[in-house]
Design a protein around this motif. Structure first.
Motif, PDB file in Angstrom:
ATOM      1  N   ALA A 155      42.403  41.775-129.458  1.00 19.52           N
ATOM      2  CA  ALA A 155      42.219  40.334-129.293  1.00 19.52           C
ATOM      3  C   ALA A 155      43.424  39.660-129.915  1.00 19.52           C
ATOM      4  O   ALA A 155      43.599  39.710-131.127  1.00 19.52           O
ATOM      5  CB  ALA A 155      40.943  39.905-130.029  1.00 19.52           C
ATOM      6  N   ILE A 173      38.655  34.982-126.200  1.00 17.21           N
ATOM      7  CA  ILE A 173      37.439  35.701-126.586  1.00 17.21           C
ATOM      8  C   ILE A 173      36.536  34.720-127.317  1.00 17.21           C
ATOM      9  O   ILE A 173      36.955  34.077-128.282  1.00 17.21           O
ATOM     10  CB  ILE A 173      37.786  36.911-127.469  1.00 17.21           C
ATOM     11  CG1 ILE A 173      38.588  37.911-126.647  1.00 17.21           C
ATOM     12  CG2 ILE A 173      36.525  37.547-128.046  1.00 17.21           C
ATOM     13  CD1 ILE A 173      39.060  39.111-127.378  1.00 17.21           C
ATOM     14  N   VAL A 178      31.725  38.319-129.626  1.00 16.96           N
ATOM     15  CA  VAL A 178      31.821  39.777-129.568  1.00 16.96           C
ATOM     16  C   VAL A 178      30.486  40.356-130.021  1.00 16.96           C
ATOM     17  O   VAL A 178      29.969  39.961-131.069  1.00 16.96           O
ATOM     18  CB  VAL A 178      32.930  40.300-130.512  1.00 16.96           C
ATOM     19  CG1 VAL A 178      33.011  41.815-130.447  1.00 16.96           C
ATOM     20  CG2 VAL A 178      34.276  39.672-130.185  1.00 16.96           C
ATOM     21  N   LEU A 228      32.340  41.861-124.853  1.00 16.79           N
ATOM     22  CA  LEU A 228      33.101  40.671-125.214  1.00 16.79           C
ATOM     23  C   LEU A 228      32.791  39.566-124.215  1.00 16.79           C
ATOM     24  O   LEU A 228      32.787  39.816-123.010  1.00 16.79           O
ATOM     25  CB  LEU A 228      34.605  40.938-125.144  1.00 16.79           C
ATOM     26  CG  LEU A 228      35.168  42.207-125.763  1.00 16.79           C
ATOM     27  CD1 LEU A 228      36.667  42.300-125.479  1.00 16.79           C
ATOM     28  CD2 LEU A 228      34.939  42.172-127.259  1.00 16.79           C
ATOM     29  N   VAL A 232      34.396  36.505-122.604  1.00 11.91           N
ATOM     30  CA  VAL A 232      35.776  36.030-122.489  1.00 11.91           C
ATOM     31  C   VAL A 232      35.824  34.829-121.538  1.00 11.91           C
ATOM     32  O   VAL A 232      35.269  34.887-120.433  1.00 11.91           O
ATOM     33  CB  VAL A 232      36.687  37.151-121.927  1.00 11.91           C
ATOM     34  CG1 VAL A 232      38.140  36.695-121.888  1.00 11.91           C
ATOM     35  CG2 VAL A 232      36.566  38.424-122.767  1.00 11.91           C
ATOM     36  N   GLU A 289      32.119  38.861-118.810  1.00 14.18           N
ATOM     37  CA  GLU A 289      31.901  39.854-119.861  1.00 14.18           C
ATOM     38  C   GLU A 289      32.869  41.015-119.673  1.00 14.18           C
ATOM     39  O   GLU A 289      33.120  41.446-118.543  1.00 14.18           O
ATOM     40  CB  GLU A 289      30.459  40.355-119.833  1.00 14.18           C
ATOM     41  CG  GLU A 289      30.099  41.030-121.139  1.00 14.18           C
ATOM     42  CD  GLU A 289      28.635  41.423-121.241  1.00 14.18           C
ATOM     43  OE1 GLU A 289      28.344  42.583-120.924  1.00 14.18           O
ATOM     44  OE2 GLU A 289      27.817  40.583-121.640  1.00 14.18           O
ATOM     45  N   LEU A 349      37.714  47.886-130.476  1.00 17.34           N
ATOM     46  CA  LEU A 349      38.298  46.542-130.453  1.00 17.34           C
ATOM     47  C   LEU A 349      39.079  46.286-131.739  1.00 17.34           C
ATOM     48  O   LEU A 349      38.568  46.510-132.846  1.00 17.34           O
ATOM     49  CB  LEU A 349      37.165  45.511-130.337  1.00 17.34           C
ATOM     50  CG  LEU A 349      37.587  44.040-130.445  1.00 17.34           C
ATOM     51  CD1 LEU A 349      38.444  43.636-129.244  1.00 17.34           C
ATOM     52  CD2 LEU A 349      36.351  43.131-130.537  1.00 17.34           C
ATOM     53  N   VAL A 361      36.776  37.482-133.608  1.00 14.87           N
ATOM     54  CA  VAL A 361      36.247  38.837-133.867  1.00 14.87           C
ATOM     55  C   VAL A 361      35.663  38.882-135.280  1.00 14.87           C
ATOM     56  O   VAL A 361      34.547  39.368-135.498  1.00 14.87           O
ATOM     57  CB  VAL A 361      37.351  39.906-133.701  1.00 14.87           C
ATOM     58  CG1 VAL A 361      36.801  41.297-134.000  1.00 14.87           C
ATOM     59  CG2 VAL A 361      37.958  39.851-132.309  1.00 14.87           C
TER      60      VAL A 361
END
Ligand code: FAD
Length: 457
Positions: A13, A136, A139, A146, A148, A158, A164, A174
């Motif tokens: 990310a 993003i 999470v 994820l 997004v 998704e 990740l 995140v």
């Protein structure tokens, strides 16, 4: 246990400085790397690379670039800064060297150039794909799902990943998702100061209008102005000022007040800043934060690093350097371990205490930069420190030199630096000239207080 398998595709990310470099390290290990970046591709659409136009890169950052073969290319675009050039209110200049000699210097480098360079070299590995304008939002670290947002269409979709890496900066989505899990904690300590970038343009023929090879500082106690050189002959100035109070971003609310403030406090900068009031009111006011959290990983599924794990204030010039060092350390952990979880656990163990140490040193360094550099006592102590660095090479090491010119762990730099600072203070007591420092006493203090500590660690 989640085995490290080079045929896996991993997801990052953020394609900022740390994410782009990490992508190169992972590609070198054979992984396919998909990077989701919320911004547009700055190589095509231009625009700012984000906060701070230029940065100081030093030993730790350069070492990381060397591992991926980019140190020399970066140095070709960097300007060595050999010391702090202090500007007094009356316009007098004095240079305080950073190291024992000119070989110890830090380097001013363009954030945008470096970020573009890293992204391009990452893509050239053939294993890294960067998808831009992909934000993003959420999470689920348990399932690797994820959420997004595709910025151009406004459509949310998704994505799934087995592993990740959160390199999405200080406001990391995140990290925020991880911190909702039981047992995870994080604190964010915002600074009461903000910052504003201003530009000193190049002079005729691209000439630098001030000393090129220095980091310029106008230290004024609770606020300060600094300037770093750019390749095109300009300087980027940064004004650090409280948000609120008698002298603050809140109080400087008109062009007249801004100009009067600069004429009173930084008079020699005014003729060099033709767009001062325009820039002041048009450029954003940046915020600074220290982020501390733990742990930084969820099993073998997700890990945060760089600013996402440990954002720090910029007064030691180490945020990026520390994030680049993260990449080197993680690479070593991946080499040593069979599973992601073991590698992430060791990485966290190795880095957490060091990230906390540089975070604290960065906050302390604000006082050094904004106040101490202006005092005669500080100047004398810096000269004594330099005399000791030269007289006892390898035995006497200052905090600044350990942080900026070595790769010893930050925690050790903190502790050894505190001991070294104590020795310098003691030897400077009652002294009026650094040349008169008692080297015999210095040798004794170094043997008693510093050498055993360095041996122990
Ligand atoms: P970032 O550079 O913030 O990159 C994060 C990336 O993730 C960005 O590209 C962003 O667009 C993307 N992203 C964010 N959220 C999402 C999302 N939800 N989805 C997808 N993508 C996302 N450090 C130094 O070493 N030396 C210096 O001299 C120095 N000077 C500084 C001066 C100032 C004023 C400031 C504020 C910082 C300075 N730093 C310096 C610190 C340095 O800027 C940071 O440590 C460094 O940028 C961290 O890199 P990063 O990749 O972890 O985070």
């Amino acid at each position: 246990m989640h085995e490290i398998d080079q045929t896996q595709t991993v997801t990052l990310a953020g394609a900022g400085l740390v994410g782009s470099l990490l992508a190169m390290f992972l590609a070198r290990r054979g992984f396919q790397v998909e990077v989701l970046e919320r911004r547009a591709d700055m190589r095509r659409e231009g625009g700012s690379a984000g906060r701070s136009i230029n940065l100081a890169i030093s030993t730790r950052g350069l070492h990381a670039l060397r591992q991926v073969g980019l140190e020399q290319e970066a140095l070709q675009h960097a300007i060595p800064m050999r010391g702090r050039m202090i500007h007094s209110v009356s316009g007098e200049l004095s240079l305080q060297p950073y190291g024992k000699d000119d070989s110890q210097h830090i380097n001013s480098i363009s954030r945008a150039w470096l970020n573009k360079c890293l992204m391009t070299h990452a893509e050239e590995t053939g294993r890294v794909g960067i998808r831009f304008k992909q934000r993003i939002q959420e999470v689920d670290v348990d399932t690797g799902a994820l959420t997004v947002l595709d910025e151009p269409s406004g459509v949310t979709h998704e994505a799934r990943t087995s592993v990740l890496f959160g390199t999405d900066g200080s406001g990391s989505a995140v990290r925020q998702s991880m911190m909702r899990l039981p047992g995870y904690t994080s604190t964010q300590a915002p600074l009461s100061h903000g910052y504003k970038e201003l530009t000193i343009p190049a002079g005729p023929g691209g000439a630098f209008q001030m000393e090129k090879n220095a980091l310029h500082i106008w230290p004024r106690g609770s606020y300060m102005l600094i300037a770093l050189p750019n390749e095109d002959g300009s300087f980027t100035c940064t004004l650090f000022l409280p948000f609120e109070g008698p002298v603050s971003f809140a109080s400087l609310d008109s062009p007249g007040k801004v100009l009067a403030f600069f004429e009173e406090q930084f008079p020699d900068s005014v003729p060099l800043l033709p767009e001062l009031t325009h820039d002041f009111f048009h450029n954003p006011t940046g915020t600074m934060v220290t982020v501390k959290g733990m742990p930084w990983y969820v099993g073998g599924r997700a890990l945060v690093l760089g600013d996402a794990a440990h954002a720090i204030v910029p007064f030691f010039g180490q945020g990026m350097n520390c994030g680049f060092e993260d990449c080197v350390v993680l690479d070593g952990c991946l080499e040593r371990h069979r599973t992601w979880e073991e590698a992430f656990a060791e990485f966290f163990h190795l880095r957490k205490t060091n990230a906390d140490a540089i975070a604290d040193m960065a906050v302390e360094n604000f006082t050094e930069m904004s106040s101490s550099t202006a005092s005669a006592r500080f100047l004398l102590e810096k000269q004594v420190e330099k005399a000791l660095l030269n007289a006892f090479p390898g035995q006497f090491l200052s905090r600044y030199s350990l942080v900026s010119f070595s790769r010893v762990p930050y925690r050790m730099a903190y502790e050894a630096g505190t001991r070294a600072g104590g020795i310098v203070s003691e030897l400077s007591e009652g002294l009026s000239r650094a040349e008169d420092v008692n080297l015999e006493r210095a040798a004794q203090l170094i043997q008693e207080r510093l050498v055993p500590f360095m041996k122990e660690h």
